[in-house]
Design an enzyme around this catalytic site. Structure first.
Site, PDB file in Angstrom:
ATOM      1  N   ASP A   1       9.523 -43.761   3.613  1.00 10.38           N
ATOM      2  CA  ASP A   1      10.872 -44.195   4.002  1.00 10.38           C
ATOM      3  C   ASP A   1      10.921 -45.689   4.308  1.00 10.38           C
ATOM      4  OD1 ASP A   1      13.572 -43.788   4.348  1.00 10.38           O
ATOM      5  OD2 ASP A   1      13.425 -42.780   6.268  1.00 10.38           O
TER       6      ASP A   1
ATOM      7  N   HIS B   1      10.833 -36.949   2.716  1.00  9.94           N
ATOM      8  CA  HIS B   1      10.512 -37.836   3.838  1.00  9.94           C
ATOM      9  C   HIS B   1      10.860 -37.136   5.144  1.00  9.94           C
ATOM     10  CE1 HIS B   1      14.653 -38.623   2.739  1.00  9.94           C
ATOM     11  NE2 HIS B   1      14.878 -39.457   3.740  1.00  9.94           N
TER      12      HIS B   1
ATOM     13  N   ASP C   1      13.567 -47.063   0.224  1.00 12.48           N
ATOM     14  CA  ASP C   1      14.964 -47.484   0.155  1.00 12.48           C
ATOM     15  C   ASP C   1      15.151 -48.942  -0.246  1.00 12.48           C
ATOM     16  OD1 ASP C   1      16.890 -45.320   0.926  1.00 12.48           O
ATOM     17  OD2 ASP C   1      15.541 -45.147   2.627  1.00 12.48           O
TER      18      ASP C   1
ATOM     19  N   HIS D   1      22.730 -35.546   3.038  1.00 13.71           N
ATOM     20  CA  HIS D   1      22.208 -36.632   3.870  1.00 13.71           C
ATOM     21  C   HIS D   1      22.634 -36.323   5.309  1.00 13.71           C
ATOM     22  CE1 HIS D   1      21.636 -40.790   5.463  1.00 13.71           C
ATOM     23  NE2 HIS D   1      20.490 -40.570   4.866  1.00 13.71           N
TER      24      HIS D   1
ATOM     25  N   HIS E   1       9.530 -41.588  -1.016  1.00 11.49           N
ATOM     26  CA  HIS E   1      10.838 -42.136  -0.641  1.00 11.49           C
ATOM     27  C   HIS E   1      10.724 -43.576  -0.204  1.00 11.49           C
ATOM     28  CE1 HIS E   1      15.063 -41.254   0.365  1.00 11.49           C
ATOM     29  NE2 HIS E   1      14.909 -42.243   1.241  1.00 11.49           N
TER      30      HIS E   1
ATOM     31  N   HIS F   1      16.557 -33.757   5.318  1.00  9.21           N
ATOM     32  CA  HIS F   1      17.924 -33.925   5.844  1.00  9.21           C
ATOM     33  C   HIS F   1      18.707 -32.619   5.977  1.00  9.21           C
ATOM     34  CE1 HIS F   1      18.362 -38.266   6.285  1.00  9.21           C
ATOM     35  NE2 HIS F   1      17.722 -38.425   5.143  1.00  9.21           N
TER      36      HIS F   1
ATOM     37  N   GLU G   1      19.712 -39.324  -2.823  1.00  8.72           N
ATOM     38  CA  GLU G   1      19.551 -38.915  -1.427  1.00  8.72           C
ATOM     39  C   GLU G   1      20.846 -38.365  -0.847  1.00  8.72           C
ATOM     40  OE1 GLU G   1      17.510 -40.393   2.755  1.00  8.72           O
ATOM     41  OE2 GLU G   1      18.033 -41.878   1.233  1.00  8.72           O
TER      42      GLU G   1
END
Length: 411
Positions: free
Chosen positions: A342, A234, A39, A172, A37, A213, A145
């Site tokens: 992450d 993650h 971003d 999420h 993961h 999540h 995600e």
């Protein structure tokens, strides 16, 4: 904090990181990390106005006016040979706009890869990953995600798969009518009937189910239903840091028993209860002053810099990350743990000796110091997640003659 203490802290912050043993360098050259993961795509959108080609990833992006934690030199230094790029959008964006925004983020990832053809290669299978790595390229994969990004339509899910999406995180930060989030009130009692259809269709088309999540009840329901192993792209261990986003031991065991992988997150709030409490106090102070609180270090507002000096940040290091890796390995087995940093999604924070994607060798050196052998480290870096990918692909191949699921989430 005294002046001497401040000077010592500054010296520590600028001191060179400890040398990485040659053993770890060789190991990550042979079996580079597949990270679950990152971003970067959202940071390029938000901080750099989605001007992908203006962000030169061949140079150190930590020096940009809006610094990033990811670039190609640091990916190389970090021993990263495969990256799931997240195409995250806010959980508050719903309906057709969620689909549109997801397509925009997929476009960002594809443009990142296209702008760096000598280094990055877009891939969709375990075999593709291996081929890319043999040519010296970083295999680039895509992960959605949040289940809100398909707008309650399995047709959209299927088309995302066609565009190269390898996994979908079922929720999420907000619960959906069909799946519950770990950080919101429940709405689906784990999984609704449509949520069960999502799981079945992801199995059928060969998309990895990601349980980061999601609520514990949702995770348990997925493990009851899925014919393929899952990942937590993650997430870390709740027994070490008791926060809802982390995974409790009973579910760690179930993920491991089913052949899945928990990919450890590097956000300090998920690694250390002490750091999380410190950050909550800092945030409360900053908000009371009307300040932006998600900036750390010398670029933070002056009152927060003063607050930080008076309230030293608890230490979070590669050793803290290793505690989570070790715990998951003890509970679920060494075949059930991976890396999901992450980076560029953790608010500019990171363990102090792992400030960007170049920091992974510090973690591997710490685990080696604790007695991990090369075979287990190689599985941590990529073997475990490649096994999951291959099994997901095999389950899908066994269902190739099944008709698509036609369900649409009830209005």
């Amino acid at each position: 904090m005294t002046l001497i203490a401040l000077l010592l802290a500054a010296q520590a912050a600028t001191a060179p990181a400890p040398a990485v043993p040659a053993r770890i360098t060789r190991l990550l050259e042979r079996t580079p990390i597949i990270d679950g993961h990152n971003d970067l795509a959202w940071e390029i959108r938000e901080r750099h106005e989605a001007k992908v080609e203006d962000v030169d990833l061949t140079k150190n992006t930590a020096a940009l006016p809006y610094p990033l934690q990811t670039d190609i030199p640091r990916l190389r230094q970090g021993g990263v040979g495969g990256q799931f790029w997240s195409v995250w959008i806010p959980a508050s964006v719903l309906g057709p706009r969620a689909v549109e925004m997801t397509l925009e983020q997929i476009d960002v990832v594809r443009r990142v890869v296209a702008a760096n053809p000598g280094t990055l290669a877009l891939v969709t299978s375990a075999a593709d990953v291996r081929r890319a790595q043999k040519t010296g390229k970083i295999a680039s994969l895509i992960g959605i995600e949040g289940g809100h990004q398909i707008d309650g339509r399995l047709s959209v899910l299927r088309q995302m798969k066609e565009l190269g999406v390898g996994y979908m995180t079922l929720t999420h930060g907000k619960s959906l009518d069909w799946a519950d989030s770990s950080t919101d009130a429940p709405r689906a009692n784990g999984l609704s009937a449509f949520g069960r259809d999502v799981v079945a269709e992801m199995n059928r088309i060969g998309m990895i189910i990601d349980v980061s999540h999601v609520a514990d009840t949702t995770m348990a329901a997925v493990l009851d239903l899925s014919k393929a192993p899952v990942i937590a792209s993650h997430s870390s261990a709740r027994a070490i840091a008791d926060v809802p986003r982390n995974i409790p031991d009973d579910l760690l065991r179930r993920i491991g028993t089913a052949g899945g992988v928990v990919m450890v997150n590097l956000y300090p709030a998920f690694l250390s209860a002490e750091w999380r409490a410190w950050d909550q106090q800092r945030t409360a102070f900053g908000k009371a002053q009307g300040l932006v609180t998600d900036v750390y270090g010398p670029k933070a507002p002056a009152p927060l810099i003063a607050w930080d000096a008076a309230h030293p940040m608890p230490r979070v290091t590669a050793a803290t990350v290793a505690d989570h890796v070790d715990h998951i390995a003890r509970i679920a087995g060494k075949g059930a743990v991976g890396i999901g940093g992450d980076y560029d999604g953790i608010g500019g924070t990171a363990p102090e000796d792992m400030g960007g994607v170049d920091g992974y060798p510090r973690l591997f050196a710490e685990l080696a110091r604790r007695g991990w052998n090369d075979a287990d480290l190689a599985n941590l870096s990529q073997g475990n997640v490649l096994r999951v990918m291959e099994r997901v692909e095999a389950v899908a191949a066994g269902q190739r003659n099944m008709r698509p699921v036609d369900a649409i989430e009830p209005e």
